[in-house]
Enzyme design. Structure first.
Site, PDB file in Angstrom:
ATOM      1  N   HIS A   1       0.844  -1.217   0.000  1.00  0.00           N
ATOM      2  CA  HIS A   1       0.000   0.000   0.000  1.00  0.00           C
ATOM      3  C   HIS A   1       0.871   1.256   0.000  1.00  0.00           C
ATOM      4  O   HIS A   1       0.663   2.172  -0.789  1.00  0.00           O
ATOM      5  CB  HIS A   1      -0.911   0.017   1.232  1.00  0.00           C
ATOM      6  CG  HIS A   1      -1.542   1.361   1.479  1.00  0.00           C
ATOM      7  ND1 HIS A   1      -2.680   1.785   0.845  1.00  0.00           N
ATOM      8  CD2 HIS A   1      -1.150   2.399   2.272  1.00  0.00           C
ATOM      9  CE1 HIS A   1      -2.976   3.018   1.248  1.00  0.00           C
ATOM     10  NE2 HIS A   1      -2.068   3.407   2.104  1.00  0.00           N
TER      11      HIS A   1
ATOM     12  N   HIS B   1       1.557   5.214  -2.270  1.00  0.00           N
ATOM     13  CA  HIS B   1       1.977   6.570  -1.866  1.00  0.00           C
ATOM     14  C   HIS B   1       3.282   7.046  -2.516  1.00  0.00           C
ATOM     15  O   HIS B   1       3.398   8.213  -2.890  1.00  0.00           O
ATOM     16  CB  HIS B   1       2.185   6.616  -0.341  1.00  0.00           C
ATOM     17  CG  HIS B   1       0.924   6.659   0.439  1.00  0.00           C
ATOM     18  ND1 HIS B   1       0.105   7.772   0.514  1.00  0.00           N
ATOM     19  CD2 HIS B   1       0.321   5.709   1.213  1.00  0.00           C
ATOM     20  CE1 HIS B   1      -0.930   7.502   1.288  1.00  0.00           C
ATOM     21  NE2 HIS B   1      -0.841   6.264   1.709  1.00  0.00           N
TER      22      HIS B   1
ATOM     23  N   GLU C   1      -5.382   9.708   0.222  1.00  0.00           N
ATOM     24  CA  GLU C   1      -5.779   8.294   0.294  1.00  0.00           C
ATOM     25  C   GLU C   1      -6.837   7.952  -0.757  1.00  0.00           C
ATOM     26  O   GLU C   1      -6.731   6.907  -1.392  1.00  0.00           O
ATOM     27  CB  GLU C   1      -6.296   7.941   1.687  1.00  0.00           C
ATOM     28  CG  GLU C   1      -5.249   7.925   2.785  1.00  0.00           C
ATOM     29  CD  GLU C   1      -4.163   6.847   2.624  1.00  0.00           C
ATOM     30  OE1 GLU C   1      -3.274   6.790   3.466  1.00  0.00           O
ATOM     31  OE2 GLU C   1      -4.199   6.061   1.644  1.00  0.00           O
TER      32      GLU C   1
ATOM     33  N   SER D   1      -3.850   1.367  -4.799  1.00  0.00           N
ATOM     34  CA  SER D   1      -3.275   0.089  -4.334  1.00  0.00           C
ATOM     35  C   SER D   1      -4.353  -0.957  -4.080  1.00  0.00           C
ATOM     36  O   SER D   1      -4.071  -2.035  -3.553  1.00  0.00           O
ATOM     37  CB  SER D   1      -2.481   0.318  -3.042  1.00  0.00           C
ATOM     38  OG  SER D   1      -3.333   0.856  -2.040  1.00  0.00           O
TER      39      SER D   1
HETATM   40  N1  HBI Z   1       0.776   5.941  10.232  1.00  0.00           N
HETATM   41  N2  HBI Z   1       2.320   4.527   9.228  1.00  0.00           N
HETATM   42  C1  HBI Z   1       1.286   5.379   9.107  1.00  0.00           C
HETATM   43  N3  HBI Z   1       0.763   5.641   7.895  1.00  0.00           N
HETATM   44  C2  HBI Z   1      -0.270   6.495   7.739  1.00  0.00           C
HETATM   45  O1  HBI Z   1      -0.723   6.737   6.611  1.00  0.00           O
HETATM   46  C3  HBI Z   1      -0.826   7.112   8.877  1.00  0.00           C
HETATM   47  C4  HBI Z   1      -0.268   6.817  10.129  1.00  0.00           C
HETATM   48  N4  HBI Z   1      -0.787   7.383  11.234  1.00  0.00           N
HETATM   49  C5  HBI Z   1      -1.870   8.354  11.183  1.00  0.00           C
HETATM   50  C6  HBI Z   1      -2.413   8.568   9.817  1.00  0.00           C
HETATM   51  N5  HBI Z   1      -1.881   7.978   8.748  1.00  0.00           N
HETATM   52  C7  HBI Z   1      -3.610   9.441   9.573  1.00  0.00           C
HETATM   53  O2  HBI Z   1      -4.496   9.407  10.661  1.00  0.00           O
HETATM   54  C8  HBI Z   1      -3.225  10.886   9.318  1.00  0.00           C
HETATM   55  O3  HBI Z   1      -4.323  11.633   8.860  1.00  0.00           O
HETATM   56  C9  HBI Z   1      -2.741  11.502  10.563  1.00  0.00           C
HETATM   57 FE    FE Z   2      -2.009   5.290   3.075  1.00  0.00          FE
END
Ligand code: HBI
Ligand code: FE
Length: 284
Positions: free
Chosen positions: A136, A141, A182, A201
């Protein structure tokens, strides 16, 4: 060394991944030795399946930049990607054991570091996995981090996240992330295309998001988007559409503080309905 496992969101079970190997910033060394041949085969199968789905569904910028990821056959060493990524936009990817707390996440983005989970799903989870795994993050990303406008937007998002946290408005800002980075759609000459990592993804949501008559598709507009709740375990019922990445970046120009103050007392929209719901804060 090591952190207590992060219990992220409302999930009833602790997130996967060994947080004992994470440092204070929640990053860890990529556990390359842990990858089995089955892991590499899963990655290769996901990569081949998703790549075949892209034409006519993924945005032009993603299709054009994907080859720069340079990892089709096996799960790559993140350092190998960082050489070219850093030259392109000053970003680098860092390994994490899985989802990390918002402060750690925002801090990394603000520093042009994207956290990439270093484990991969099992073959039985090919079609759906609740948490971001290495496929993913890498396939969804990382390619658009080579795009200078998205690269700048992502850093602005991290900086905005640290401010939102101090104001207690992470939820509203996380909706902007959810409905753009996303699950965002973009309007191109030939029609709607996906640019969000969660769609790009996904084996099933890519076609659904662009072609299904079921979901609502609205123009991205900060006030509407930040008041729209989302669900993490179903296809989206609402997608937000932009006309360009520049439009997305321009949205981040103003300080969001007055916007948060205006929105915090307004009713919110359900993920799947126009129904207005009183915000939790107003009820308290
Ligand atoms: N942690 N590893 C990881 N990847 C993310 O995409 C991610 C996260 N923590 C919080 C988050 N995304 C979302 O809640 C953000 O909007 C903060
Ligand atoms: Fe993501």
């Amino acid at each position: 060394m090591g952190q207590a496992p992060v219990v992220y969101g409302q999930s009833s079970r602790p997130p996967r991944g060994d947080y004992g190997r994470a440092g204070a910033d929640y990053t860890c060394a990529q556990d390359v030795a842990a990858y089995t041949e089955q892991d590499h085969a899963t990655y290769r199968r996901l990569y081949e399946r998703q790549s075949a789905l892209l034409p006519g569904l993924a945005c032009r910028a993603f299709i054009d930049v994907l080859p720069r990821l340079g990892a089709k056959e096996r799960i790559p060493r993140f350092d190998d990607i960082n050489d070219s990524l850093c030259k392109a936009t000053g970003w680098q990817i860092v390994a994490v054991p899985g989802l990390i707390p918002e402060t750690a996440f925002f801090t990394l983005l603000a520093d042009r570091k994207f956290p990439v989970t270093d484990w991969i799903r099992t073959p039985g989870e090919l079609d759906y996995i609740a948490e971001p795994d290495v496929f993913h993050d890498l396939f969804g990303h990382v390619p658009l981090l080579f795009n200078p406008v998205i690269a700048d937007y992502m850093q602005r998002y991290g900086q905005g996240g640290l401010k939102a946290e101090k104001l207690g408005h992470c939820e509203m800002l996380s909706r902007l992330y959810w409905y753009t980075i996303e699950f965002g759609l973009i309007r191109e000459e030939q029609g709607l295309r996906a640019y969000g990592a969660g769609i790009l993804s996904s084996g099933g949501e890519l076609r659904y998001s662009v072609q299904s008559p079921v979901p609502r598709r609205l123009p991205l507009e900060l006030k509407r988007t930040m008041r729209t709740r989302y669900k993490i375990d179903t296809y989206q019922q609402t997608y937000f559409v932009i006309d360009s990445f520049e439009q997305l970046f321009a949205l981040t120009e103003p300080d969001f503080t007055p916007l948060y103050e205006e929105l915090e007392t307004l009713p919110e929209y359900g993920a799947d309905s126009e129904l207005l719901i009183a915000p939790a804060r107003a009820a308290s």
